[in-house]
Scaffold this motif. Structure first.
Motif, PDB file in Angstrom:
ATOM      1  N   PHE A  78     -93.669  -0.781  41.496  1.00 27.71           N
ATOM      2  CA  PHE A  78     -93.884  -1.404  42.793  1.00 27.71           C
ATOM      3  C   PHE A  78     -94.830  -2.576  42.591  1.00 27.71           C
ATOM      4  CE2 PHE A  78     -92.605   2.915  43.565  1.00 27.71           C
ATOM      5  CZ  PHE A  78     -91.603   2.722  44.497  1.00 27.71           C
ATOM      6  N   THR A  79     -94.360  -3.755  42.953  1.00 27.12           N
ATOM      7  CA  THR A  79     -95.124  -4.975  42.735  1.00 27.12           C
ATOM      8  C   THR A  79     -95.829  -5.380  44.016  1.00 27.12           C
ATOM      9  OG1 THR A  79     -93.232  -6.361  43.297  1.00 27.12           O
ATOM     10  CG2 THR A  79     -93.465  -5.724  40.988  1.00 27.12           C
ATOM     11  N   GLY A  80     -96.641  -6.419  43.943  1.00 27.60           N
ATOM     12  CA  GLY A  80     -97.328  -6.913  45.126  1.00 27.60           C
ATOM     13  C   GLY A  80     -96.339  -7.277  46.216  1.00 27.60           C
ATOM     14  N   GLY A  81     -96.791  -7.265  47.449  1.00 24.23           N
ATOM     15  CA  GLY A  81     -95.877  -7.532  48.556  1.00 24.23           C
ATOM     16  C   GLY A  81     -94.949  -6.350  48.735  1.00 24.23           C
ATOM     17  N   ASP A  82     -93.689  -6.634  48.948  1.00 23.67           N
ATOM     18  CA  ASP A  82     -92.711  -5.572  49.155  1.00 23.67           C
ATOM     19  C   ASP A  82     -91.752  -5.432  47.990  1.00 23.67           C
ATOM     20  OD1 ASP A  82     -93.688  -4.851  51.661  1.00 23.67           O
ATOM     21  OD2 ASP A  82     -92.528  -6.412  52.657  1.00 23.67           O
ATOM     22  N   GLY A  83     -92.134  -5.899  46.799  1.00 24.47           N
ATOM     23  CA  GLY A  83     -91.226  -5.933  45.663  1.00 24.47           C
ATOM     24  C   GLY A  83     -91.137  -4.649  44.877  1.00 24.47           C
ATOM     25  N   VAL A  84     -90.011  -4.511  44.181  1.00 20.77           N
ATOM     26  CA  VAL A  84     -89.792  -3.423  43.230  1.00 20.77           C
ATOM     27  C   VAL A  84     -89.031  -3.992  42.044  1.00 20.77           C
ATOM     28  CG1 VAL A  84     -89.728  -1.584  44.956  1.00 20.77           C
ATOM     29  CG2 VAL A  84     -87.613  -2.679  44.287  1.00 20.77           C
ATOM     30  N   ARG A  85     -89.222  -3.366  40.898  1.00 24.53           N
ATOM     31  CA  ARG A  85     -88.475  -3.744  39.701  1.00 24.53           C
ATOM     32  C   ARG A  85     -88.446  -2.536  38.786  1.00 24.53           C
ATOM     33  NH1 ARG A  85     -91.735  -4.477  35.288  1.00 24.53           N
ATOM     34  NH2 ARG A  85     -93.921  -4.850  35.666  1.00 24.53           N
ATOM     35  N   LEU A  86     -87.625  -2.620  37.766  1.00 22.24           N
ATOM     36  CA  LEU A  86     -87.593  -1.557  36.769  1.00 22.24           C
ATOM     37  C   LEU A  86     -88.576  -1.884  35.659  1.00 22.24           C
ATOM     38  CD1 LEU A  86     -83.771  -0.837  36.451  1.00 22.24           C
ATOM     39  CD2 LEU A  86     -85.495   0.508  37.649  1.00 22.24           C
ATOM     40  N   SER A  87     -89.213  -0.881  35.124  1.00 25.66           N
ATOM     41  CA  SER A  87     -90.136  -1.079  34.012  1.00 25.66           C
ATOM     42  C   SER A  87     -89.362  -1.475  32.770  1.00 25.66           C
ATOM     43  CB  SER A  87     -90.926   0.201  33.732  1.00 25.66           C
ATOM     44  OG  SER A  87     -90.069   1.173  33.177  1.00 25.66           O
ATOM     45  N   ASP A  88     -90.039  -2.081  31.832  1.00 26.46           N
ATOM     46  CA  ASP A  88     -89.400  -2.436  30.564  1.00 26.46           C
ATOM     47  C   ASP A  88     -88.869  -1.197  29.859  1.00 26.46           C
ATOM     48  OD1 ASP A  88     -89.941  -5.089  30.996  1.00 26.46           O
ATOM     49  OD2 ASP A  88     -91.762  -5.090  29.783  1.00 26.46           O
ATOM     50  N   ALA A 124     -85.601   0.608  45.551  1.00 26.77           N
ATOM     51  CA  ALA A 124     -85.829   1.382  44.328  1.00 26.77           C
ATOM     52  C   ALA A 124     -84.663   2.327  44.071  1.00 26.77           C
ATOM     53  CB  ALA A 124     -87.137   2.163  44.439  1.00 26.77           C
ATOM     54  N   ARG A 125     -84.168   2.963  45.125  1.00 25.32           N
ATOM     55  CA  ARG A 125     -83.002   3.833  44.951  1.00 25.32           C
ATOM     56  C   ARG A 125     -81.809   3.034  44.451  1.00 25.32           C
ATOM     57  NH1 ARG A 125     -80.191   5.713  48.464  1.00 25.32           N
ATOM     58  NH2 ARG A 125     -80.959   4.776  50.378  1.00 25.32           N
ATOM     59  N   GLY A 126     -81.653   1.816  44.986  1.00 23.36           N
ATOM     60  CA  GLY A 126     -80.557   0.964  44.551  1.00 23.36           C
ATOM     61  C   GLY A 126     -80.655   0.606  43.078  1.00 23.36           C
ATOM     62  N   LEU A 127     -81.861   0.306  42.621  1.00 25.86           N
ATOM     63  CA  LEU A 127     -82.053  -0.011  41.210  1.00 25.86           C
ATOM     64  C   LEU A 127     -81.679   1.158  40.311  1.00 25.86           C
ATOM     65  CD1 LEU A 127     -85.477  -1.910  41.287  1.00 25.86           C
ATOM     66  CD2 LEU A 127     -83.236  -2.888  40.743  1.00 25.86           C
ATOM     67  N   LEU A 128     -81.953   2.358  40.782  1.00 22.40           N
ATOM     68  CA  LEU A 128     -81.675   3.559  39.991  1.00 22.40           C
ATOM     69  C   LEU A 128     -80.270   4.092  40.202  1.00 22.40           C
ATOM     70  CD1 LEU A 128     -85.039   5.480  40.562  1.00 22.40           C
ATOM     71  CD2 LEU A 128     -84.345   4.209  38.507  1.00 22.40           C
ATOM     72  N   GLY A 129     -79.581   3.569  41.214  1.00 24.35           N
ATOM     73  CA  GLY A 129     -78.259   4.094  41.527  1.00 24.35           C
ATOM     74  C   GLY A 129     -78.331   5.472  42.170  1.00 24.35           C
ATOM     75  N   TRP A 130     -79.404   5.736  42.900  1.00 26.22           N
ATOM     76  CA  TRP A 130     -79.638   7.036  43.508  1.00 26.22           C
ATOM     77  C   TRP A 130     -79.195   7.057  44.967  1.00 26.22           C
ATOM     78  CZ3 TRP A 130     -85.130   9.328  42.300  1.00 26.22           C
ATOM     79  CH2 TRP A 130     -85.188   9.712  40.954  1.00 26.22           C
ATOM     80  N   SER A 131     -78.780   8.213  45.419  1.00 26.69           N
ATOM     81  CA  SER A 131     -78.520   8.469  46.830  1.00 26.69           C
ATOM     82  C   SER A 131     -79.808   8.999  47.460  1.00 26.69           C
ATOM     83  CB  SER A 131     -77.415   9.511  46.979  1.00 26.69           C
ATOM     84  OG  SER A 131     -77.867  10.767  46.489  1.00 26.69           O
ATOM     85  N   THR A 132     -79.794   9.155  48.784  1.00 26.95           N
ATOM     86  CA  THR A 132     -80.953   9.766  49.440  1.00 26.95           C
ATOM     87  C   THR A 132     -81.125  11.211  48.969  1.00 26.95           C
ATOM     88  OG1 THR A 132     -79.594  10.272  51.381  1.00 26.95           O
ATOM     89  CG2 THR A 132     -80.958   8.282  51.484  1.00 26.95           C
TER      90      THR A 132
END
Length: 109
Positions: free
Chosen positions: A79-89, A28-36
């Motif tokens: 946060f999707t089923g399993g271990d998935g993540v995606r960005l909202s529309d 999720a951080r990677g999708l947002l381009g965020w650091s810790t």
């Protein structure tokens, strides 16, 4: 939700839509381009906690995991089923990209 006050360190993640795992946090951080540090600021937690959680160490409380999850969701992470993540529309601007059937050499330009 799961955490040290409910099911122990291995209880987070694994498909429960009400919590997240270390890999989902990193993704999720990677999708947002965020650091810790960015996630720590947004969640109100210490950067050391974020780093430790994502490394799979420690025994985080469910409230801490929820703080991470909520901060990421506010920015459009789903946060999707399993271990998935995606960005909202909404976060992606509603653009779903080019559908497979519509790909041509013209799309490469």
């Amino acid at each position: 939700m799961t955490g040290s006050d409910e099911a122990g360190a291995k209880g987070y993640g694994g498909g429960d839509l009400n919590t997240i795992g270390p890999g989902q946090s990193r993704a999720a951080r990677g999708l947002l381009g965020w650091s810790t540090a960015d996630l720590a600021r947004a969640s109100g937690l210490d950067e050391g906690f974020v780093t430790g959680f994502e490394a799979g160490t420690g025994d985080p409380a469910s409230g801490q995991i929820e703080a991470l999850r909520s901060a990421l969701m506010r920015e459009g992470v789903v946060f999707t089923g399993g271990d998935g993540v995606r960005l909202s529309d909404r976060q992606k601007g509603g653009d779903e990209g080019t559908r497979l059937g519509d790909l041509t050499t013209e799309n490469d330009r």
